[in-house]
Motif scaffolding. Structure first.
Motif, PDB file in Angstrom:
ATOM      1  N   PHE B  26      -6.822  -4.733   0.103  1.00  0.00           N
ATOM      2  CA  PHE B  26      -5.822  -4.072  -0.738  1.00  0.00           C
ATOM      3  C   PHE B  26      -5.470  -2.705  -0.185  1.00  0.00           C
ATOM      4  CE2 PHE B  26      -5.225  -6.425  -4.623  1.00  0.00           C
ATOM      5  CZ  PHE B  26      -6.364  -7.171  -4.798  1.00  0.00           C
ATOM      6  N   VAL B  27      -6.540  -1.953   0.146  1.00  0.00           N
ATOM      7  CA  VAL B  27      -6.330  -0.559   0.562  1.00  0.00           C
ATOM      8  C   VAL B  27      -5.478  -0.498   1.812  1.00  0.00           C
ATOM      9  CG1 VAL B  27      -7.498   1.442   1.512  1.00  0.00           C
ATOM     10  CG2 VAL B  27      -8.410   0.332  -0.499  1.00  0.00           C
ATOM     11  N   LEU B  28      -5.779  -1.382   2.782  1.00  0.00           N
ATOM     12  CA  LEU B  28      -5.028  -1.365   4.034  1.00  0.00           C
ATOM     13  C   LEU B  28      -3.541  -1.497   3.792  1.00  0.00           C
ATOM     14  CD1 LEU B  28      -7.241  -3.562   6.328  1.00  0.00           C
ATOM     15  CD2 LEU B  28      -6.749  -1.151   6.575  1.00  0.00           C
ATOM     16  N   ALA B 161     -12.362   2.234   9.970  1.00  0.00           N
ATOM     17  CA  ALA B 161     -12.226   3.677   9.806  1.00  0.00           C
ATOM     18  C   ALA B 161     -11.985   4.327  11.160  1.00  0.00           C
ATOM     19  CB  ALA B 161     -13.472   4.243   9.146  1.00  0.00           C
ATOM     20  N   VAL B 162     -12.775   3.892  12.151  1.00  0.00           N
ATOM     21  CA  VAL B 162     -12.597   4.442  13.506  1.00  0.00           C
ATOM     22  C   VAL B 162     -11.203   4.111  14.038  1.00  0.00           C
ATOM     23  CG1 VAL B 162     -13.313   4.104  15.887  1.00  0.00           C
ATOM     24  CG2 VAL B 162     -15.012   4.510  14.121  1.00  0.00           C
ATOM     25  N   PHE B 163     -10.799   2.864  13.831  1.00  0.00           N
ATOM     26  CA  PHE B 163      -9.485   2.400  14.275  1.00  0.00           C
ATOM     27  C   PHE B 163      -8.380   3.296  13.744  1.00  0.00           C
ATOM     28  CE2 PHE B 163      -6.290  -0.525  15.509  1.00  0.00           C
ATOM     29  CZ  PHE B 163      -5.459  -0.761  14.441  1.00  0.00           C
ATOM     30  N   ILE B 234      -9.494   1.023  -7.870  1.00  0.00           N
ATOM     31  CA  ILE B 234      -8.988   2.206  -8.566  1.00  0.00           C
ATOM     32  C   ILE B 234     -10.053   3.282  -8.654  1.00  0.00           C
ATOM     33  CG2 ILE B 234      -7.249   0.941  -9.818  1.00  0.00           C
ATOM     34  CD1 ILE B 234      -8.912   1.140 -12.278  1.00  0.00           C
ATOM     35  N   LEU B 235     -11.300   2.890  -8.608  1.00  0.00           N
ATOM     36  CA  LEU B 235     -12.357   3.902  -8.640  1.00  0.00           C
ATOM     37  C   LEU B 235     -12.360   4.679  -7.337  1.00  0.00           C
ATOM     38  CD1 LEU B 235     -14.783   4.974 -10.177  1.00  0.00           C
ATOM     39  CD2 LEU B 235     -16.186   3.407  -8.946  1.00  0.00           C
ATOM     40  N   GLY B 236     -12.228   3.963  -6.239  1.00  0.00           N
ATOM     41  CA  GLY B 236     -12.292   4.634  -4.953  1.00  0.00           C
ATOM     42  C   GLY B 236     -10.981   5.291  -4.576  1.00  0.00           C
ATOM     43  N   GLY B 237      -9.907   4.849  -5.196  1.00  0.00           N
ATOM     44  CA  GLY B 237      -8.614   5.375  -4.780  1.00  0.00           C
ATOM     45  C   GLY B 237      -7.862   4.323  -3.995  1.00  0.00           C
ATOM     46  N   ILE B 241     -10.162   4.257   2.534  1.00  0.00           N
ATOM     47  CA  ILE B 241     -11.116   3.262   3.036  1.00  0.00           C
ATOM     48  C   ILE B 241     -12.545   3.627   2.654  1.00  0.00           C
ATOM     49  CG2 ILE B 241     -12.038   2.191   5.104  1.00  0.00           C
ATOM     50  CD1 ILE B 241      -9.346   2.230   6.287  1.00  0.00           C
ATOM     51  N   PRO B 242     -12.991   4.857   2.879  1.00  0.00           N
ATOM     52  CA  PRO B 242     -14.343   5.171   2.397  1.00  0.00           C
ATOM     53  C   PRO B 242     -14.440   5.029   0.884  1.00  0.00           C
ATOM     54  CG  PRO B 242     -13.289   7.114   3.334  1.00  0.00           C
ATOM     55  CD  PRO B 242     -12.432   5.983   3.660  1.00  0.00           C
TER      56      PRO B 242
END
Lengths: 444, 306, 354
Positions: B26-28, B161-163, B234-237, B241-242
């Motif tokens: 989802f985040v991506l 994350a590195v990418f 939604i908790l993480g935002g 990604i983190p």
């Protein structure tokens, strides 16, 4: 404005609306045919168990048509409707199919306790009997209150009682159960909640502690449940699941290291589809049987000759020995025999729902008749009456050995001294809630 | 008492990592294109079904490769048939479009691959491991399948994350997420970026599908896991990604602990008919966090201008 | 030519502010409602009542509710199923414990209960926005679903967790045949739709739309977000609660909490998006669309004479449903109501092109 595309869009939408209105028309059926709706689920979370059952029913109807030319010459026309185990879709399917055929639907097999509950309210008005073989409301065995419900071969109180009798036997008697813990991992629906009443009554009688663990539909989230089981350490676990919940339960039991030989599933939690996903882990898992076990029997000779060799089979031939497929065959057989019984009284023509109800209430399958039908060894004699819509209440325990189900106990019969008063009380409560006067229906 | 709590905590944390893998998909997509891809659950199911069925007829590595190709083809199809025509529409329209895609994929996947329960035979050990048996009676239970899945997930998150930080493509993706028009004006091809993002998301869905499928078996209900990933999201935002990992850990642990500890208390106090707290606890937990930080723990602060 | 307001002069402010200022529109609506009340019962079959008309009308009420919240006030909510459940169980409990209550009061009570719960779960909207709010409303959905399955009082301690309602009576006349249920539900729908239409045209509606479009600007000019958002949640939940009670009593008859699960929420959301966000007509059109398309898709194979197994039909239903939604969103993102509005625009000029 978007001028040009508008008119095309408009025309398209108008056409769709017109077709939509036409959609509600239904095609007509020939006159000498008996219509039977088949509420199934071949998709969704419960499909793995719904598909073989639906196949069994379909194949039996096909067999009767091909081999016998129908029931005394009246061909069976059946139509499947996918309910996805959802109550509202089940009701929609029922409403759409109940009036089809020259005499309407003969009976309805919902294959869902939830849908059975909903249809129990509608069936008396529509005069269509509900065959809830091995499921449905446990108190519906009382035909004076539930005149249109037929929980043939066993209700959930019967099932729970059989399992508890087996466990008691293993422990050395009911009095040895005192102080033990028996957990029930159940599907959080009317289906799963059915055995709780019997479990609690027996717990009161014998002093064991029932632990209840509901699992929400569809049943894939069981990690917390099984962690709690590991922490509570019950002596036995009863599984009342359906669909994906069954295989997930066994897998989670493996993951927390709960011994599978202490797990006992109800007859709907004891099919090949439930144990195979856990691979080797399911060895030792037990379940109750709805009388029959897995494997082909005499009827399959005819099935092969008249249905499968002609390429009409709904399932794959290799799967025709599976438990749920066989159960579908048996369920269809009971329905067909009820129609036949009705025809003996009302004439060899398509039966109405009312007449089939009479046929069900007077269904008497002796051992000889079962042998004739090819079901010897699978089903014991069944005798239905107004007071007893169950017909038979006996079963065995089977165990999965990694490859197949093997019978691992003698026949148990559920204890009516415990169950009958419960049925009476629950039925009376329903009658007073609905303001019904109990009594056996007379059909002429 | 401490033993069961620790055990539940460990189990919860590992489940949480699995949720975060789904949330990652989802985040991506949200990060790069502002689309809340509700079809992620269906994509997980579709990918898992492809892998499970293909692995029945070919070796695992080949099945994986083909599944990756299938997901890339799917990304292409979605971009071409749906997204391209919906450029510039409001967020809610795009969200509904992904809902439509989800329905389509569920039907399509099952009609090609079937509705039975399929196995993902990765050969992961299933018997539990017990640690610290000397300290706690019975030891602490660790599920090796989950442990391996959690490790793989953590690695994936690290790689992604590195990418995003280091590579050119990653930077282009971040530019697009920041401002579509500005990114276009410096020459970043929007369509190709979106294609790439959906493809990577598809790959993440495949890995998530493999892990969950190995645990639960591949069947229609797998797509419902996405509903569990939403509170993590939604908790993480929605754009972090983190955040997906931290959110996953919090939700996973919180949910399981609530079920095991809070559940029995509530049952006794209110005479409830059983537990099942975890169904809503994750959402309520996320809701409580949101009240403190309305954009999630690590999400971008929404700056509103008039 | 036919549809123009030439020659229609308004001589009072009231006439100018009518819902349908153009006479043709007024007549059209009057004829339509009269047709629905008088003509439809003459030729509708039982199946048409129970499977098409009644579900469409009840779900339209729910869709109007959600439209008020999401379409007019811009608060995306996925908790409709839960609020419908609140309405259903509130109505059930009142009818069970005070059986003499007039059925209209029962449904009003259902709406009021849902309103209270809606305001409670709407409080987070003061702080949370957008998709975050949507997922937060899922908290209400899952919590309510859980509560009705677990708190035994709600289901009258039924061991199965399933409840059933008996016959419904209005002033002594039993409402049990599909025809009567249809008339009752139609009356409720017309009254509530009229009320909603007036609400959204008035001060409250303008407040909601201001919040939807630019909530910070709205706050600056003096619109209190608390008042606007909570009133939207309240009225929206009222409608959804009434719809839930009607659904339970007249469509299901007997239900368990799963009847109001998250799929129901998505269904209502689909209706307003396809029908048109921010329109009352769109709620009706969307409801009709969502109810008819599955029935249509189910019958299609038998009419085309192709024999297909039920699972293929189910899968194709899913696929076509998804494809149709995407198609509609691409072709007309503002929904069916917009198509209708465009049609009227064209009609005003017809037969001239501009």
């Amino acid at each position: 404005m978007t001028g040009k595309t508008m008119s095309r869009k408009h025309a398209g939408i108008a056409l769709a609306a017109l077709l939509g209105a036409l959609a509600t028309a239904a095609p007509a059926l020939a006159q000498n045919e008996q219509f039977v709706p088949n509420l199934v689920y071949r998709t969704g979370a419960y499909a793995p168990n719904g598909v073989p059952f639906a196949n069994g029913i379909a194949d039996y109807y096909k067999l009767i048509n091909e081999r016998d030319g129908g029931i005394n010459g009246v061909k069976i026309v059946f139509e499947e409707c996918d309910t996805g185990y959802a109550t509202d879709r089940g009701v929609e399917c029922y409403e759409r199919l109940k009036g089809k055929g020259p005499t309407g639907a003969a009976y309805v097999i919902p294959l869902s306790t939830g849908i059975t509950f909903a249809l129990t309210e509608k069936a008396p008005a529509d005069k269509i009997p509900i065959i809830s073989m091995g499921y449905g409301r446990s108190e519906s065995r009382d035909g004076s209150v539930f005149q249109w419900n037929f929980p043939l071969l066993g209700t959930y109180w019967t099932a729970a009682d059989i399992l508890l009798q087996h466990i008691a036997k293993k422990e050395g008697g009911f009095d040895r159960l005192k102080g033990k813990k028996i957990a029930l991992v159940y599907h959080d629906s009317p289906y799963g909640k059915e055995p709780i009443a019997l479990l609690q009554k027996r717990a009161q009688m014998h002093g064991f502690e029932p632990l209840l663990f509901p699992v929400t539909h569809p049943g894939v989230e069981q990690k917390a449940t099984w962690l709690q089981i590991r922490q509570n350490r019950p002596d036995y676990v009863l599984l009342w699941g359906w669909g994906v919940m069954n295989s997930t339960a066994i897998k989670e039991a493996v993951a927390v290291g709960y011994p599978r030989d202490k797990m006992y599933g109800v007859w709907w939690s004891g099919a090949e589809q439930d144990v195979r996903p856990a691979e080797g882990g399911a060895t030792g898992y037990n379940s109750a049987t709805l009388q029959h076990t897995s494997g082909r029997f005499k009827l399959h000779e005819d099935l092969k000759k008249y249905v499968y060799d002609k390429g009409q089979g709904t399932a794959r031939w290799e799967d025709t020995g599976e438990i749920l497929y066989v159960r579908g065959l048996i369920n269809a057989m009971l329905g067909v025999e009820a129609i036949r019984t009705a025809q003996e009284k009302f004439g060899k023509k398509p039966m109405t729902g009312e007449q089939v109800r009479w046929g069900l209430e007077n269904l008497n399958l002796t051992a000889d008749r079962l042998k004739q039908l090819g079901f010897e060894g699978e089903v014991k004699p069944v005798k239905v009456s107004c007071e007893d819509h169950e017909g038979a209440r006996t079963g065995r325990i089977q165990t999965w050995d990694g490859k197949d189900w093997k019978i691992s106990s003698d026949w148990y019969t559920s204890d009516d001294s415990v169950i009958a008063p419960m049925v009476k009380e629950a039925a009376a409560r329903y009658a007073s809630e609905k303001k019904l006067t109990p009594g056996c229906l007379v059909t002429n | 008492m401490l033993g069961p709590v620790l055990e539940t905590l460990i189990g919860g944390l590992m489940t949480g990592v699995l949720y975060s893998l789904v949330a990652l998909g989802f985040v991506l997509i949200f990060k790069a294109s502002g689309v809340f891809n509700f079809a992620q659950g269906a994509m997980v199911l579709f990918a898992a079904l492809s892998f499970a069925r293909l692995s029945e007829v070919m070796p695992l590595v080949l099945a994986f490769a083909f599944s990756v190709l299938i997901m890339i083809a799917l990304a292409y199809a979605i971009e071409f048939l749906v997204l391209r025509h919906l450029v510039n529409q409001e967020g809610i329209i795009l969200f509904m479009a992904t809902l439509g895609i989800a329905y389509f994929l569920e039907g399509f996947g099952q009609s090609i691959w079937g509705s039975d329960i399929y196995k993902i035979g990765l050969g992961l050990p299933t018997n539990p491991i017990f640690i610290l048996e000397s300290v706690f009676p019975g030891g602490l239970l660790i599920d090796p399948t989950e442990l391996i899945a959690a490790t793989i997930c953590a690695m994936m998150v690290l790689v992604l994350a590195v990418f995003f930080q280091v590579t050119r493509v990653g930077r282009a993706l971040r530019a697009v997420a920041d401002d579509h028009q500005a990114a276009q004006s410096v020459g970043i091809p929007l369509n190709r970026i979106w294609l790439m993002v959906w493809a990577v998301s598809g790959l993440v869905a495949l890995v998530a599908g493999m892990m969950w499928g190995a645990k639960l078996g591949v069947q229609f209900s797998l797509s419902l896991i996405a509903l569990k990933a939403l509170p993590v999201l939604i908790l993480g935002g929605l754009t972090s990604i983190p955040g997906a990992i931290v959110g996953g850990l919090i939700i996973g642990a919180g949910e399981k602990l609530a079920e095991v500890l809070l559940g029995p208390v509530l049952i006794r106090t209110f005479d409830l008919a059983g537990g099942g707290i975890e169904n809503w606890f994750a959402y309520v937990l996320a809701l409580v966090f949101l009240l403190i930080r309305p954009q999630g723990l690590f999400g971008e602060r929404i700056i509103e201008r008039v | 030519m036919l549809y123009r307001e030439v020659g229609q002069f308004k001589t009072s402010y009231t006439a100018d502010q009518a819902i349908f200022p153009i006479a043709q529109d007024r007549w059209f609506v009057v004829v339509l409602v009269a047709f629905a009340f008088l003509a439809v019962p003459l030729f509708a079959s039982q199946y048409f009542y129970t499977e098409v008309l009644i579900p469409v009308l009840i779900l339209s009420i729910a869709a109007i509710g959600l439209n008020i919240l999401t379409g007019y006030c811009g608060q995306l909510s996925l908790g409709s199923g839960g609020f419908m459940a609140v309405g259903a169980y509130a109505a059930y409990n009142l009818a069970l414990r005070l059986p003499q209550t007039n059925i209209i009061l029962v449904f009003l009570f259902a709406g009021v209960m849902a309103m209270l719960v809606g305001v409670l779960f709407g409080l987070p909207s003061l702080r949370i926005k957008g998709f975050y709010l949507a997922v937060a409303t899922l908290a209400s959905q899952f919590f309510l679903e859980w509560a009705f399955a677990r708190v035994k009082w709600f289901t009258n301690y039924a061991p199965s967790g399933s409840v059933a309602v008996g016959r419904v009576e209005l002033f002594g006349i039993p409402i049990d045949t599909p025809g009567r249920i249809y008339i009752f539900v139609l009356a409720v729908a017309v009254v509530l739709a009229l009320a909603a239409k007036n609400l959204v045209r008035g001060r409250l509606g303008r407040m909601w739309m201001a919040i939807r479009d630019m909530d910070i600007a709205a706050e600056i000019i003096g619109i209190r977000p608390l008042h606007a958002k909570l009133s939207a949640f309240a009225i929206s939940s009222f409608y959804i609660g009434v719809a839930g009670a009607l659904w339970a009593f007249f469509r299901l008859g007997s239900w368990e909490p799963l009847a109001f699960d998250v799929n129901r929420s998505f269904q209502v959301l689909f209706m307003i998006i396809i029908g048109g966000l921010g329109t009352i007509l769109g709620s009706f059109l969307g409801a009709a669309f969502i109810v008819l398309v599955p029935i249509f898709l189910n019958q299609l194979p038998s009419w085309l004479g192709i024999g297909m197994s039920t699972d293929t039909i189910s899968h194709i239903e899913f696929m076509l449903f998804g494809a149709i939604i995407v198609f509609f969103l691409i072709v007309e993102p503002h929904g069916l109501a917009r198509l209708w509005a465009i049609a009227k625009e064209k009609l005003r000029l017809w037969p001239f092109p501009y």
